[in-house]
Structure formats: C-alpha cells, structure tokens
Design an enzyme around this catalytic site. Sequence first.
Site, short mmCIF file in Angstrom:
data_model
loop_
_atom_site.label_atom_id
_atom_site.label_comp_id
_atom_site.label_asym_id
_atom_site.label_seq_id
_atom_site.Cartn_x
_atom_site.Cartn_y
_atom_site.Cartn_z
N GLU A 78 0.46 4.06 -2.90
CA GLU A 78 0.19 5.49 -2.71
C GLU A 78 1.29 6.36 -3.32
OE1 GLU A 78 -0.31 5.22 1.46
OE2 GLU A 78 -2.44 4.69 1.34
N HIS B 233 -15.60 -3.48 -4.35
CA HIS B 233 -14.82 -4.63 -3.87
C HIS B 233 -15.70 -5.64 -3.10
CE1 HIS B 233 -10.99 -3.16 -5.27
NE2 HIS B 233 -11.25 -1.99 -4.71
N PHE C 210 0.62 6.77 -7.04
CA PHE C 210 -0.41 7.77 -7.32
C PHE C 210 0.16 9.18 -7.26
CE2 PHE C 210 -3.86 4.65 -6.24
CZ PHE C 210 -4.55 4.78 -7.43
N TRP D 109 0.82 -1.21 0.00
CA TRP D 109 0.00 0.00 0.00
C TRP D 109 0.86 1.26 0.00
CZ3 TRP D 109 -4.83 1.79 -0.73
CH2 TRP D 109 -5.86 0.84 -0.87
N GLU E 31 -13.13 -3.91 1.56
CA GLU E 31 -11.83 -4.21 0.94
C GLU E 31 -10.83 -4.50 2.07
OE1 GLU E 31 -8.73 -2.39 -2.40
OE2 GLU E 31 -10.11 -1.05 -1.38
#
Length: 500
Positions: free
Chosen positions: A203, A379, A206, A199, A354
């Site tokens: 990030e 999700h 992005f 994760w 999720e």
Amino acid sequence: SHLLRVGSHLLRVVVPLLCLARAAAGMPDPAQRDLLMREEAFRQTGGRVVLTEAEQKLDAHLRRLKEKELSAVQFPPAMHFFRARSLIQDSPVFRLLQRMPKGAALHVHSSALVSVEWLVKNVTYRPGCYVCFTWDSSVRFLFSERRPLPRWDCFYWQQLEALRARIGDPTQFDHSLMQHLTLFTEDPDGEYSSQEVVWRKFEKAFMAAAGLISHAPVLRDYLYRGLSELHLDNIMYLELRSGLSKTYELDGTVHEKVWSLRIFQEVTQRFMADHPDFLGARIIVSAHRAASLSEVKEAVKEAIQLQRDFPDVVAGFDLVGREDGGRTLWYFREALSIPADTGTALPFFFHAGETDNEGTEADQNILDALLFNTSRIGHGYALAHHPLAKEMSQRRNVAVELCPISNQVLKLVSDLRNHPAATLMSEGHPLVISSDDPSLFGTTGLSYDFYEAFVGIGGLKANLGTLKELALNSLKFSSLPAHLKERGYAMWQKQWEAFI
C-alpha cells in the site's frame, strides 16, 4: 440429438467408473488405464484443443524443455519469484513464451502498469518534481512550480534536481527511490515475514507512485508507455482497473475523473493508430473496500454515468483492496444492487477469494460475487474450497483471473505447484492469466505469469493446447462486444500462426 448428448455424457461418466470397478478384480487392463488417462487429459485446460502437425512439433519441443527444468536442482516455481526471476529469464521456456501471442491482459491495476525504472529514470527527472520522505519510511512525489506547502504526511519537500546534485551519486539514489515503488527485494522472506507486513509495503508503494502518475502531463506518457510494455510482450488488448484519480497540473489546477477518462481514450486511440496490431484498452472503474457504504453508492452511480458517457471505454465496476480485514461484498450489497434496482446494465468484475483464511467473512466474497452476477472473478484463490461456488462459476462460464506471481508475493502460497489453480486447470475451469501489479513485482507484460502457470501450476500436463486455450480465453472472457472479439480472434490467429 438430445438423446445423443445424454448418451455421450453417460458414457463419459460410466465407462471410467466401470474401469475402476474391474480394477478391483485383479490386474487392471492397460487399455482401460489408457482410457482413464485420456479422459483426464481431455478434461483439463487445453485438453479439447486439436493441434496441427506443426503445433505438435512445437508441443514436443516444449515438453522436452519443460522436463529439463523440472529435473533442475533449482526449480523456479518452487521458489519465491524474487529469487527465481533471474532463473526464469534464462529459461528457454520463458523466452519462447515471450514470443507467444498472449491475447489480453484482463487484470492489471493502473498504478502498477509501468516499470518503476521508467518512473524513476524518466518521470522524476522532469522539471518541477519534488520529493518528501515521510515519518513511516515512505516517499511522496509532487510536481509544482514552487516548493509545496507542508501537509500531514510531508513536512519538508525537496526539489529532486537539487537533491541529486547535492548527493552526487544519482545511480544509488535512484535505486533507493525504486525500492519505495516496488516490493522487489533480494531477501523476500526476511523483509516480509507475514501477509500484514507485505501488504503494508504494498500500500505504501501505491501511495508513493500516486503523486507521479496523477500529474497530468505524466499520465499521458505513462499510459502510452504502459501499452507499449504490453505490446512488446505480444499482448493486444488491456482491461485496466482504475479508480480514475483526479489529476493535477504544475500550477495546481485539478482535473476531475472525466478528464482522466478522456486522456485514456485519446492515448489508446493514438497507440492503436501507431500499432495496428493492437486491439484496444478499456477501464474497469474501481472503488476501494475501505470506503464507506455511502461512498461506494456514489461510486456505483458515477460508474453507471461514466459508462453511459463512454460506452466504448468503461467496461464495468470492481471493488479493490485487501479482502482480509477489508469490507466484504455483502457489506456493500445496497450499493451493488443499484444497477439492477434502476434497470441499468453495469457489469461487475469482482476481486473475490484473494484469501487463505477459510470460513471468514472475506472468504464468502466468492459466493457473493457470483450472486451479484460478476462477469469474472479476480484471483479466486479460495475457489477450490467452495465446491458450490466452483460449480456455479463453471456452469455460468465465469472465468477466474489467475495472477500466480501476485498470489505468491502476497504470501498466499509459497510453492506454486501447490496453487489451488492446479485443480481448476485439471478440471478445465475457465481461466485467464494476468499480472495484477507488474511494476510492484518486478515484471512486465504477462510472460512471467504465463511461465509460472504453465511450468509450475500446470506441470507436465500443461501443453501447447493449454497455452492456446488460455490465450484465446483472454479474448473470449473480455468485455469486448462480439464484433471486436471476432476481429481479435482473427488478429490473434494470424500472430499465432507466425509464432508456430
């Protein structure tokens, strides 16, 4: 007619039970066994779809192809997608799915819509593009007429054109830039040891892409390219999650969100004019779970106003970002109550479930999403652990947006045969297939996710009827008004017949 419906329901429930009861007395009756198997097949996704003779021929062909893949030494859905991608690309099933009209992509994030190769090979070669390598091993991009000033995360900006000239090996350099914009790697297990690690990279990617995409001239081309990549994969409609970031010009002029929305509308209309078999695109305005309650209140009010101003473009509202560790839907209940409290219709399309952390506050998002009348569930990975929520969503016809590759890459499941959606498919729960963040996972369109759902999650039980229902579901559960849905069905049917 009511009694007939009740009687039919009782027969459908009682007959299988009687069969099971008789089985205890000795050898089961083969006819009763066949009845039970047909009942199970009828309940699954696509089980009620009646196939034509031509469709039955293709279905038989698909089954033979799938049986070969199930018996192969390396079964792609059992492997991490990054390791399986090349195997999938060589799959006859995958190549057939690429040609299939898939309807709509209903769960895609704007920052991950277009392949990273296009971003690097096209966008970073444009004049005025600067790059900065950050202290946390990430990159930032910015277009400017002159060298940008230092900022907290970027102390030294370099002009990409000059940097490439000094390096002398643009191919390797471009590859390194792509690595900052995607999660794709040859060693996913080694690089991503936990959900927290993957994760963090997620990030960072992005943030790296933001400076490129939010440059105003790039945004136009980016959106058109994104629609083109979907169209090439036989997709006719898009619902895009977007925070509608402010955009900027080369001289530093900043445009507000309304400008971005107008550009989205203009590009979509131009693409539809160029491609008459494309139905359109709409935006689900999103805010981040890390925002404060007051910020989300303002975001909801802004979404209400944007939908009033752009009723054909804005589909509704969502909260995005990692659920585990993020703020819950219930935390934002005052903000999410604003539409109802003000008598305004703002549809919700909530990310929920999720997570694989059962019993946590984030795990309750599934139920809260339904309490706030979400139109779809993004999700819904945890839904199988919530029998009441599952019953509510099935009764209300609230579809789950299934993104299998995303769930695997973000380490919710390793072998996709064990995905909770296998239960949802066997029960005929309303589902649509989508891709979430295709550029970050090294995919385009929906074919890869359809493959994983059809071959891995559905197994041999999933057939052509399953594919047909999933494709039609994407139009059925879209935010389109009834007359456009009908048009979409007609367009899709024509494409389907050509495909068959």
